[in-house]
Design a protein around this motif. Structure first.
Motif, PDB file in Angstrom:
ATOM      1  N   LYS A 127      38.345  63.250   6.495  1.00  0.00           N
ATOM      2  CA  LYS A 127      37.601  64.410   6.979  1.00  0.00           C
ATOM      3  C   LYS A 127      37.389  65.439   5.871  1.00  0.00           C
ATOM      4  O   LYS A 127      36.283  65.962   5.693  1.00  0.00           O
ATOM      5  CB  LYS A 127      38.355  65.049   8.143  1.00  0.00           C
ATOM      6  N   GLU A 128      38.468  65.749   5.122  1.00  0.00           N
ATOM      7  CA  GLU A 128      38.357  66.751   4.074  1.00  0.00           C
ATOM      8  C   GLU A 128      37.424  66.296   2.950  1.00  0.00           C
ATOM      9  O   GLU A 128      36.644  67.086   2.417  1.00  0.00           O
ATOM     10  CB  GLU A 128      39.752  67.067   3.499  1.00  0.00           C
ATOM     11  N   LYS A 129      37.496  65.009   2.595  1.00  0.00           N
ATOM     12  CA  LYS A 129      36.627  64.505   1.538  1.00  0.00           C
ATOM     13  C   LYS A 129      35.164  64.566   1.943  1.00  0.00           C
ATOM     14  O   LYS A 129      34.293  64.961   1.164  1.00  0.00           O
ATOM     15  CB  LYS A 129      37.019  63.051   1.186  1.00  0.00           C
ATOM     16  N   VAL A 130      34.868  64.176   3.189  1.00  0.00           N
ATOM     17  CA  VAL A 130      33.479  64.194   3.661  1.00  0.00           C
ATOM     18  C   VAL A 130      32.968  65.633   3.738  1.00  0.00           C
ATOM     19  O   VAL A 130      31.850  65.945   3.320  1.00  0.00           O
ATOM     20  CB  VAL A 130      33.373  63.496   5.038  1.00  0.00           C
ATOM     21  N   ASP A 131      33.811  66.552   4.276  1.00  0.00           N
ATOM     22  CA  ASP A 131      33.395  67.953   4.369  1.00  0.00           C
ATOM     23  C   ASP A 131      33.139  68.544   2.982  1.00  0.00           C
ATOM     24  O   ASP A 131      32.188  69.299   2.775  1.00  0.00           O
ATOM     25  CB  ASP A 131      34.470  68.771   5.087  1.00  0.00           C
TER      26      ASP A 131
END
Length: 578
Positions: free
Chosen positions: A484-488
């Motif tokens: 999630k953090e990487k995509v955001d």
């Protein structure tokens, strides 16, 4: 080829940025023990809560709000009088209840008097079995306060009411005469423990409030707090919070206005003589401005000795057109006008002392003196500060025993508060410091440690190893948060600069492609006639497909948005300069 859970984990790991297959298998292995870890995390030792037992101590007044409390305590139905200059009247509409605490309950079965209505005026009182006369004795006032919802603005103090025939509980209000007011009060920056007593003037018979000049600070917490006031016959007093002394002093020295007035006062009929001189220094009347004093000389002048630096580039402009700027493809000369490249600082000027026309700098004028004024000298006629003469105070008296308070007939809570669920309990009014301490040992000092443990258990635990940025995240520790953090992060950067996003977070772009490849391989395997996959496998495949589509859509949207915004910004910037 069969599609199993391990394949799904491996695909997710690819999205996470090059995580090895071994790491993926480790995640699957760790999932099998997740329930055990969760159970261990929640297996906190329960806090042992003591059970309330009514005290056997005796006192002139002792209230623990046991059965029959409503026969002693009566809510007021009076209207709050606000003075002759206003027509506003406040009804005491606040509601009261006796119940156990709902926040950090430290003792089972221990009930207290609770303020039930927020933003309202409350008044309730209880008469003493017989009047309490503190003359020649210690006076001990002790009670518990529990601010279950905190306290932003309001009072939690009690009043000991003066004994008189007109003391009617139904009419108890802010104007009811009281002897002592004691307890916490907070609103805005004001936060203190009141200690106020009404003192009777022995000459006039009038009453005047005496306020503790430097009251201690109240503890605004949701645990039970114990407030104790002890006044000795020698006029000394002390205030305790939770059994610890926080203030000591004297009724004769630490209250305003003071108990006893000054023996002498300023003569109200005395006036300052017209020829009285109270100016200590004056301008020297004999001083004269020097002839060479130039008041018109400027503070700064041009530095005539300054020379232009040898590397100064007179013919170079300070700004130049941006050589890298390009005319936008959609620029319309007829509609938008002639396109002019934006300007940037001339890089040649950074390497030398400066560019453009050179002028001599300013410097401080050595001849500057400013406006002349005569120097000050001591005033020969100075007599000093004037003060009216002193005369004997006609209202002077000396009360050597202000601790001999007037008899008290009742206790009352008359407060206004913005917060409800304020709880009062274990009230002691009497003459024994030892008995008050014994009551606290039976109640407060048993429940308070329990409440503190319950409060501590509710505090969020610090995350010692919490990553400070997405770059510090590890897929094996928290796969969902990692992805999630990487995509955001990728989407956020791509909205401003798509190319930079691919450079900075390549695992998202690569992971999306890897997921698509994996999904295609899975479909090919299923279509090729392999054995029918289990329902769990179908669900996993569906989840992977949806995740891949979501990642792809976010990346595409970010790239498109970033590109369009970049074009629009360039065009808008160029138009503003044209």
């Amino acid at each position: 080829m069969r599609f199993n859970v391990a394949a799904a984990a491996a695909s997710a790991a690819l999205l996470a940025g090059g995580v090895s297959a071994d790491d993926s298998q480790k995640v699957l292995k760790d999932e099998s023990s997740s329930s055990t870890v969760a159970e261990a995390a929640t297996s906190v030792s329960p806090v042992e809560v003591p059970t309330f037992t009514p005290t056997k101590l005796k006192a002139p007044f002792l209230e623990q709000f046991t059965d029959g409390w409503d026969a002693r305590w009566k809510p007021s139905h009076a209207k709050k009088e606000t003075g002759p200059d206003t027509e506003e009247e406040w009804a005491y509409v606040g509601e009261w209840s006796v119940e156990e605490p709902v926040v950090f309950k430290g003792m089972e079965g221990d009930k207290g008097l609770v303020v039930k209505k927020a933003a309202a005026h409350h008044a309730i009182s209880a008469k003493f079995p017989k009047e309490i006369d503190p003359k020649g004795k210690d006076l001990v006032v002790q009670y518990e306060v529990k601010l279950q919802n905190g306290l932003e603005c309001g009072g939690a103090y009690l009043k000991l009411l003066r004994e008189n025939k007109a003391l009617h509980q139904d009419e108890f209000s802010n104007t009811t005469p009281y002897v002592i007011m004691f307890g916490p009060d907070k609103c805005g920056h004001t936060n203190k423990v009141h200690f106020i007593f009404n003192h009777k003037n022995p000459k006039t018979g009038e009453y005047e409030e005496k306020h503790l000049s430097s009251p201690p600070t109240a503890k605004i917490v949701k645990t039970t707090e114990l407030y104790t006031l002890i006044v000795h016959p020698n006029n000394t007093f002390l205030i305790q919070q939770d059994g610890e002394t926080v203030k000591e002093g004297s009724l004769l020295e630490d209250f305003v206005p003071s108990v006893n007035p000054d023996k002498e006062i300023d003569d109200p009929n005395d006036t300052k003589p017209e020829d009285w001189v109270d100016q200590a220094r004056i301008p020297d009347p004999d001083a004269k401005k020097p002839e060479d004093w130039d008041e018109d000389a400027p503070y700064e002048i041009v530095d005539e000795e300054a020379t232009m630096p040898e590397d100064w580039l007179v013919d170079e402009p300070q700004t130049i057109p941006d050589p890298e700027a390009q005319k936008p493809e959609d620029w319309d000369d007829e509609e938008d006008g002639d396109w002019i490249a934006p300007t940037v600082p001339n890089p040649k000027c950074f390497e030398v002392s400066g560019c453009g026309p050179w002028t001599k700098p300013m410097k401080k004028n050595p001849d500057y003196k400013g406006i002349w004024s005569a120097p000050l000298i001591d005033n020969p006629d100075y007599k000093g500060p004037w003060a009216p003469r002193k005369i004997a105070n006609p209202d002077y008296y000396e009360d050597k025993t202000p601790a001999n308070f007037e008899p008290m007939g009742a206790i009352g809570f008359e407060i206004w508060t913005m917060q409800n669920n304020i709880l009062f309990d274990n009230i002691y009014i009497g003459h024994s410091v030892e008995d008050a301490k014994a009551l606290a040992d039976e109640t407060f000092f048993k429940k308070h440690p329990v409440e503190e443990k319950l409060e501590e258990a509710e505090k969020p635990k610090p995350e010692d190893n919490k990553p400070s940025s997405p770059s510090d995240l590890k897929f094996t520790e928290d796969p969902v948060t990692y992805i999630k953090e990487k995509v955001d992060l990728f989407v956020t950067i791509a909205k401003k600069d798509p190319v930079e996003a691919i450079k900075f977070v390549p695992e998202v772009a690569g992971g999306a492609a890897a997921l698509l490849v994996t999904f295609i391989a899975i479909l090919a395997s299923l279509v090729s006639g392999g054995s029918s996959p289990a329902p769990a496998v179908k669900k996993a495949a569906k989840d992977v497909k949806e995740k891949a589509k979501d990642v792809k859509d976010k990346a595409a949207e970010a790239v498109a948005t970033g590109t369009e915004k970049a074009k629009e910004a360039t065009k808008r910037n160029t138009r503003n300069q044209s």
